[in-house]
Design a protein around this motif. Structure first.
Motif, PDB file in Angstrom:
ATOM      1  N   MET A 136       0.871  -1.448  -0.208  1.00  0.00           N
ATOM      2  CA  MET A 136       0.197  -0.166  -0.281  1.00  0.00           C
ATOM      3  C   MET A 136       0.972   1.072  -0.117  1.00  0.00           C
ATOM      4  N   ASN A 137       0.283   2.435  -0.884  1.00  0.00           N
ATOM      5  CA  ASN A 137       0.678   3.897  -0.946  1.00  0.00           C
ATOM      6  C   ASN A 137       0.068   4.408  -0.560  1.00  0.00           C
ATOM      7  N   LEU A 138       0.710   5.714  -0.062  1.00  0.00           N
ATOM      8  CA  LEU A 138      -0.001   7.265  -0.415  1.00  0.00           C
ATOM      9  C   LEU A 138       0.817   7.838  -1.152  1.00  0.00           C
ATOM     10  N   THR A 139       0.116   8.435  -1.725  1.00  0.00           N
ATOM     11  CA  THR A 139       0.890   9.308  -2.598  1.00  0.00           C
ATOM     12  C   THR A 139      -0.253  11.604  -2.882  1.00  0.00           C
ATOM     13  N   ALA A 140       0.538  11.958  -2.564  1.00  0.00           N
ATOM     14  CA  ALA A 140       0.202  13.478  -2.261  1.00  0.00           C
ATOM     15  C   ALA A 140       1.029  14.200  -3.279  1.00  0.00           C
ATOM     16  N   SER A 141       0.453  14.725  -4.464  1.00  0.00           N
ATOM     17  CA  SER A 141       0.761  15.353  -6.224  1.00  0.00           C
ATOM     18  C   SER A 141       0.047  16.824  -6.106  1.00  0.00           C
ATOM     19  N   TYR A 142       1.095  17.780  -6.494  1.00  0.00           N
ATOM     20  CA  TYR A 142       0.587  18.767  -7.180  1.00  0.00           C
ATOM     21  C   TYR A 142       0.672  18.988  -8.706  1.00  0.00           C
ATOM     22  N   ARG A 143      -0.301  19.236  -9.738  1.00  0.00           N
ATOM     23  CA  ARG A 143      -0.233  19.290 -10.540  1.00  0.00           C
ATOM     24  C   ARG A 143      -0.841  20.129 -11.316  1.00  0.00           C
ATOM     25  N   TYR A 144       0.829  21.097 -12.499  1.00  0.00           N
ATOM     26  CA  TYR A 144       0.509  22.082 -13.009  1.00  0.00           C
ATOM     27  C   TYR A 144       0.705  22.331 -14.165  1.00  0.00           C
ATOM     28  N   ARG A 145      -0.739  22.560 -15.109  1.00  0.00           N
ATOM     29  CA  ARG A 145      -0.508  22.749 -16.905  1.00  0.00           C
ATOM     30  C   ARG A 145      -0.346  23.939 -17.487  1.00  0.00           C
ATOM     31  N   TYR A 146       0.267  23.852 -18.113  1.00  0.00           N
ATOM     32  CA  TYR A 146      -0.176  25.082 -19.629  1.00  0.00           C
ATOM     33  C   TYR A 146       0.023  25.211 -20.709  1.00  0.00           C
ATOM     34  N   GLN A 147      -1.049  25.568 -21.505  1.00  0.00           N
ATOM     35  CA  GLN A 147      -0.957  25.350 -23.038  1.00  0.00           C
ATOM     36  C   GLN A 147      -1.199  26.916 -23.397  1.00  0.00           C
TER      37      GLN A 147
END
Length: 167
Positions: free
Chosen positions: A123-134
């Motif tokens: 088992m894994n716990l993941t915290a992430s932030y995603r930035y997208r630009y177009q």
């Protein structure tokens, strides 16, 4: 410590056909494709860099000439905690054969830093932030987005598949 690299280069040819009433039109477009990949692995980290150019399909079935730069960095902070930072930069341009106009050249960028904590072997716990630009060149428009994620993943135990003997 290990290093891995590979590269490829070659010509490409894309052909499209369209029925326009009583006439059938066939057109071709040529260019080149390439890719260069480098992966460097250290004791507790890994760095991957790739540059490529190729043709990919759109959702409408039209081909895109795509250039890409991808960088991924991973660092094992502790035996249970890992930091990852993948980022990609794309440059897409439509390959037009039959119709003119409505051509778009777009630049995309995405980066997603994340922390992954191994709660257990399964088992894994993941915290992430995603930035997208177009950015769309022909319309001179820019869009960006932000998102935060918290996810849990679990690997179900597997049982061996029984072997059946032939009668």
């Amino acid at each position: 410590e290990t290093t891995f690299a590979n590269a490829f280069f070659g010509p490409r040819y894309v052909e499209a056909s369209a029925d326009m009433g009583a006439t059938s039109v066939n057109k071709g477009n040529s260019g080149n494709i390439y890719g260069i990949n480098l992966i460097k692995t250290f004791e507790r980290s890994r760095l991957s860099v790739s540059v490529s150019k190729g043709v990919v399909p759109t959702g409408k079935g039209e081909p895109l000439d795509q250039q890409q730069l991808a960088v991924a960095f991973s660092y094992q902070v502790s035996p249970r905690l890992t930091f990852d930072l993948p980022a990609q930069l794309f440059r897409n341009e439509q390959i037009r054969f039959i119709t003119a106009g409505d051509e778009q050249r777009r630049t995309f960028f995405t980066a997603e830093p994340r922390l992954r904590w191994s709660i257990s072997e399964d088992m894994n716990l993941t915290a992430s932030y995603r930035y997208r630009y177009q950015h769309v060149d022909d319309e001179d428009t820019t869009t960006d987005s932000n998102a935060f994620f918290l996810s849990v993943s679990y690997i179900w135990p597997t049982e061996p598949v029984p072997q059946f003997a032939a009668p």
